[in-house]
Scaffold this motif. Structure first.
Motif, PDB file in Angstrom:
ATOM      1  N   VAL A   1     -16.331 -94.269 -29.205  1.00 31.51           N
ATOM      2  CA  VAL A   1     -17.650 -94.867 -29.359  1.00 31.51           C
ATOM      3  C   VAL A   1     -17.533 -95.955 -30.419  1.00 31.51           C
ATOM      4  O   VAL A   1     -17.153 -95.669 -31.563  1.00 31.51           O
ATOM      5  CB  VAL A   1     -18.704 -93.817 -29.793  1.00 31.51           C
ATOM      6  N   ASP A   2     -17.816 -97.195 -30.027  1.00 28.12           N
ATOM      7  CA  ASP A   2     -17.683 -98.335 -30.941  1.00 28.12           C
ATOM      8  C   ASP A   2     -16.272 -98.397 -31.543  1.00 28.12           C
ATOM      9  O   ASP A   2     -16.088 -98.664 -32.732  1.00 28.12           O
ATOM     10  CB  ASP A   2     -18.727 -98.253 -32.062  1.00 28.12           C
ATOM     11  N   GLY A   3     -15.286 -98.100 -30.707  1.00 26.34           N
ATOM     12  CA  GLY A   3     -13.904 -98.200 -31.150  1.00 26.34           C
ATOM     13  C   GLY A   3     -13.393 -97.014 -31.942  1.00 26.34           C
ATOM     14  O   GLY A   3     -12.250 -97.020 -32.401  1.00 26.34           O
ATOM     15  N   LYS A   4     -14.209 -95.977 -32.119  1.00 26.90           N
ATOM     16  CA  LYS A   4     -13.795 -94.815 -32.897  1.00 26.90           C
ATOM     17  C   LYS A   4     -13.774 -93.566 -32.014  1.00 26.90           C
ATOM     18  O   LYS A   4     -14.679 -93.355 -31.204  1.00 26.90           O
ATOM     19  CB  LYS A   4     -14.752 -94.579 -34.072  1.00 26.90           C
ATOM     20  N   ALA A   5     -12.739 -92.754 -32.193  1.00 29.93           N
ATOM     21  CA  ALA A   5     -12.672 -91.487 -31.466  1.00 29.93           C
ATOM     22  C   ALA A   5     -13.687 -90.510 -32.050  1.00 29.93           C
ATOM     23  O   ALA A   5     -14.095 -90.618 -33.208  1.00 29.93           O
ATOM     24  CB  ALA A   5     -11.260 -90.912 -31.573  1.00 29.93           C
ATOM     25  N   LEU A   6     -14.093 -89.560 -31.247  1.00 30.05           N
ATOM     26  CA  LEU A   6     -15.021 -88.544 -31.718  1.00 30.05           C
ATOM     27  C   LEU A   6     -14.318 -87.613 -32.710  1.00 30.05           C
ATOM     28  O   LEU A   6     -13.150 -87.271 -32.524  1.00 30.05           O
ATOM     29  CB  LEU A   6     -15.538 -87.710 -30.539  1.00 30.05           C
ATOM     30  N   ASN A   7     -15.049 -87.214 -33.761  1.00 30.47           N
ATOM     31  CA  ASN A   7     -14.453 -86.273 -34.703  1.00 30.47           C
ATOM     32  C   ASN A   7     -14.608 -84.842 -34.183  1.00 30.47           C
ATOM     33  O   ASN A   7     -15.255 -84.601 -33.157  1.00 30.47           O
ATOM     34  CB  ASN A   7     -15.068 -86.432 -36.105  1.00 30.47           C
ATOM     35  N   ASP A   8     -14.009 -83.890 -34.892  1.00 31.93           N
ATOM     36  CA  ASP A   8     -14.003 -82.513 -34.410  1.00 31.93           C
ATOM     37  C   ASP A   8     -15.413 -81.945 -34.267  1.00 31.93           C
ATOM     38  O   ASP A   8     -15.697 -81.202 -33.325  1.00 31.93           O
ATOM     39  CB  ASP A   8     -13.191 -81.621 -35.354  1.00 31.93           C
ATOM     40  N   GLN A   9     -16.303 -82.267 -35.199  1.00 29.50           N
ATOM     41  CA  GLN A   9     -17.661 -81.732 -35.114  1.00 29.50           C
ATOM     42  C   GLN A   9     -18.379 -82.268 -33.884  1.00 29.50           C
ATOM     43  O   GLN A   9     -19.086 -81.525 -33.189  1.00 29.50           O
ATOM     44  CB  GLN A   9     -18.460 -82.065 -36.377  1.00 29.50           C
ATOM     45  N   GLU A  10     -18.194 -83.555 -33.601  1.00 26.74           N
ATOM     46  CA  GLU A  10     -18.810 -84.134 -32.409  1.00 26.74           C
ATOM     47  C   GLU A  10     -18.231 -83.523 -31.136  1.00 26.74           C
ATOM     48  O   GLU A  10     -18.959 -83.259 -30.165  1.00 26.74           O
ATOM     49  CB  GLU A  10     -18.613 -85.647 -32.423  1.00 26.74           C
ATOM     50  N   LEU A  11     -16.928 -83.281 -31.132  1.00 29.55           N
ATOM     51  CA  LEU A  11     -16.297 -82.669 -29.962  1.00 29.55           C
ATOM     52  C   LEU A  11     -16.777 -81.229 -29.777  1.00 29.55           C
ATOM     53  O   LEU A  11     -17.051 -80.798 -28.651  1.00 29.55           O
ATOM     54  CB  LEU A  11     -14.779 -82.699 -30.118  1.00 29.55           C
ATOM     55  N   LEU A  12     -16.888 -80.478 -30.869  1.00 29.05           N
ATOM     56  CA  LEU A  12     -17.403 -79.112 -30.787  1.00 29.05           C
ATOM     57  C   LEU A  12     -18.839 -79.115 -30.277  1.00 29.05           C
ATOM     58  O   LEU A  12     -19.233 -78.258 -29.480  1.00 29.05           O
ATOM     59  CB  LEU A  12     -17.329 -78.432 -32.155  1.00 29.05           C
ATOM     60  N   ALA A  13     -19.633 -80.090 -30.740  1.00 28.57           N
ATOM     61  CA  ALA A  13     -21.021 -80.191 -30.299  1.00 28.57           C
ATOM     62  C   ALA A  13     -21.102 -80.438 -28.799  1.00 28.57           C
ATOM     63  O   ALA A  13     -21.907 -79.824 -28.089  1.00 28.57           O
ATOM     64  CB  ALA A  13     -21.741 -81.309 -31.061  1.00 28.57           C
ATOM     65  N   PHE A  14     -20.262 -81.350 -28.294  1.00 27.79           N
ATOM     66  CA  PHE A  14     -20.233 -81.644 -26.864  1.00 27.79           C
ATOM     67  C   PHE A  14     -19.884 -80.404 -26.060  1.00 27.79           C
ATOM     68  O   PHE A  14     -20.561 -80.052 -25.097  1.00 27.79           O
ATOM     69  CB  PHE A  14     -19.191 -82.728 -26.571  1.00 27.79           C
ATOM     70  N   CYS A  15     -18.815 -79.727 -26.468  1.00 27.79           N
ATOM     71  CA  CYS A  15     -18.355 -78.560 -25.708  1.00 27.79           C
ATOM     72  C   CYS A  15     -19.396 -77.451 -25.722  1.00 27.79           C
ATOM     73  O   CYS A  15     -19.659 -76.813 -24.698  1.00 27.79           O
ATOM     74  CB  CYS A  15     -17.032 -78.058 -26.275  1.00 27.79           C
ATOM     75  N   GLY A  16     -19.998 -77.219 -26.881  1.00 34.69           N
ATOM     76  CA  GLY A  16     -21.038 -76.197 -26.967  1.00 34.69           C
ATOM     77  C   GLY A  16     -22.244 -76.532 -26.126  1.00 34.69           C
ATOM     78  O   GLY A  16     -22.804 -75.672 -25.429  1.00 34.69           O
ATOM     79  N   LEU A  17     -22.657 -77.802 -26.172  1.00 31.88           N
ATOM     80  CA  LEU A  17     -23.817 -78.224 -25.393  1.00 31.88           C
ATOM     81  C   LEU A  17     -23.546 -78.118 -23.897  1.00 31.88           C
ATOM     82  O   LEU A  17     -24.408 -77.664 -23.124  1.00 31.88           O
ATOM     83  CB  LEU A  17     -24.186 -79.666 -25.747  1.00 31.88           C
TER      84      LEU A  17
END
Length: 368
Positions: A184-200
């Motif tokens: 997103v805007d040239g930056k990879a997702l951090n672990d918290q964002e990835l955990l949020a995606f998977c949980g959601l």
């Protein structure tokens, strides 16, 4: 802080459309204190797309939207159909079953697990995890249940962290690997964002479909004439699903926060107030649905707002409808009768946002 409820269809629709005045950034400020030291709690409740407004929401949503697009759904349809046939055959053979554990849960658990590339041995844990997430979001927890909720969040965190590490080492053709590669805007997702995606995605992939199937069977068990009609005319199954979504929806409501004083239907909601959009009530609004308390699969308008509207429209809506349609098609082709075994044994979930049976004993007559 005041709490306002919106019940009319048009008013709920207005609030869902208007992300500037009705903010979704609600849950992060209300994370239960007993989850303060659990990163997965902050990820799911405070950092997921459900708790975001545009433009941040728009950027993140675009990352996963393709996973729920037409090509992806076409690829998985054959697998859903095959599993539906297998589950329906088992139900018809047994005759008397606990429908949630034997059919309504295994179907979406397989699908969302397959999309995320998760170990099938975990499917038995999915529903407990999601029940506890919903309970935490709804504020429906007691000192007796707090320990179980904390453990569910910690289990999800441990497992999903292991999955993320494994996919970084060896990427696969699954959604988790795609999210790790995404930027997103040239930056990879951090672990918290990835955990949020998977949980959601786990939450959205399970909760709506499990309850949609359970609510459909409860509705039909008291309306044998509708059951026989749809069984004889499988092409009407989509109409049945839409009317269940209106009449007995899985999602009962969502929270928003007023960003300014808002005039709505003769009342003024003050800035800062919490607003509860009662989507289930909107589905029974007589101004939108004539004779709203009558279950009618021939309605010109149906469906309600259970999947939301606008930028927060449920990404998995098409998938949930497909799973329900294919599941019911398979089941109706193998059984000729349906009844509730013991109404006193039907157990409902305890949550503010979603509603459906967690235990549903049913008896089926096998098609001869």
């Amino acid at each position: 802080m005041s709490l306002w409820a919106i019940t009319r269809y048009e008013d709920c629709l207005t609030a869902l459309k208007d992300t500037q005045r009705f903010s979704s950034e609600v849950y992060g400020a209300t994370i239960p204190s007993f989850l303060s030291d659990v990163p997965m709690g902050h990820a799911i409740l405070g950092k997921s797309m459900v708790s975001m407004d545009p433009p941040a929401h728009t950027k993140l949503r675009s990352l996963v939207s393709r996973a729920f697009g037409g090509p992806s759904m076409s690829r998985i349809e054959a697998r859903i159909r095959s599993l539906s046939e297998e589950l329906a055959t088992n139900v018809a053979r047994k005759g008397e079953v606990e429908f949630i554990s034997e059919f309504a849960l295994p179907l979406p658990a397989f699908v969302i697990g397959d999309l995320l590339g998760l170990d099938r041995s975990l499917h038995t844990h999915f529903k407990r995890w999601m029940d506890d997430v919903i309970s935490a979001m709804s504020g429906v927890h007691t000192p007796e249940t707090v320990g179980g909720i904390r453990e569910s969040f910690r289990e999800m965190e441990r497992y999903m962290s292991e999955v993320l590490e494994a996919r970084r080492r060896e990427p696969r053709d699954d959604m988790v690997s795609e999210l790790i590669r995404a930027e997103v805007d040239g930056k990879a997702l951090n672990d918290q964002e990835l955990l949020a995606f998977c949980g959601l995605l786990l939450l959205a992939g399970l909760e709506t479909t499990v309850h949609l199937l359970g609510n459909t069977m409860i509705t039909l068990s008291s309306r044998p004439e509708v059951f026989q009609r749809v069984r004889a005319q499988p092409a009407r199954i989509p109409q049945l699903i839409e009317e269940v979504l209106r009449f007995e929806p899985s999602v009962h409501g969502v929270f928003r926060r007023a960003q300014t004083d808002i005039a709505l239907s003769g009342a003024t909601i003050p800035k800062g107030a919490m607003v509860y959009l009662m989507l289930a009530a909107a589905g029974r609004d007589p101004h939108q649905f004539p004779e709203p308390d009558r279950f009618d699969i021939d309605r010109e308008k149906s469906g309600g707002l259970t999947f939301g509207y606008g930028v927060h429209f449920c990404l998995g809506a098409a998938l949930a409808r497909m799973e329900a349609r294919l599941g019911l098609e398979a089941l109706f082709s193998k059984v000729s009768g349906l009844r509730t075994l013991d109404a006193t044994q039907v157990e409902w979930n305890h949550a503010l946002h979603v509603r459906g049976p967690v235990q549903l004993p049913l008896a089926f007559t096998r098609e001869t």
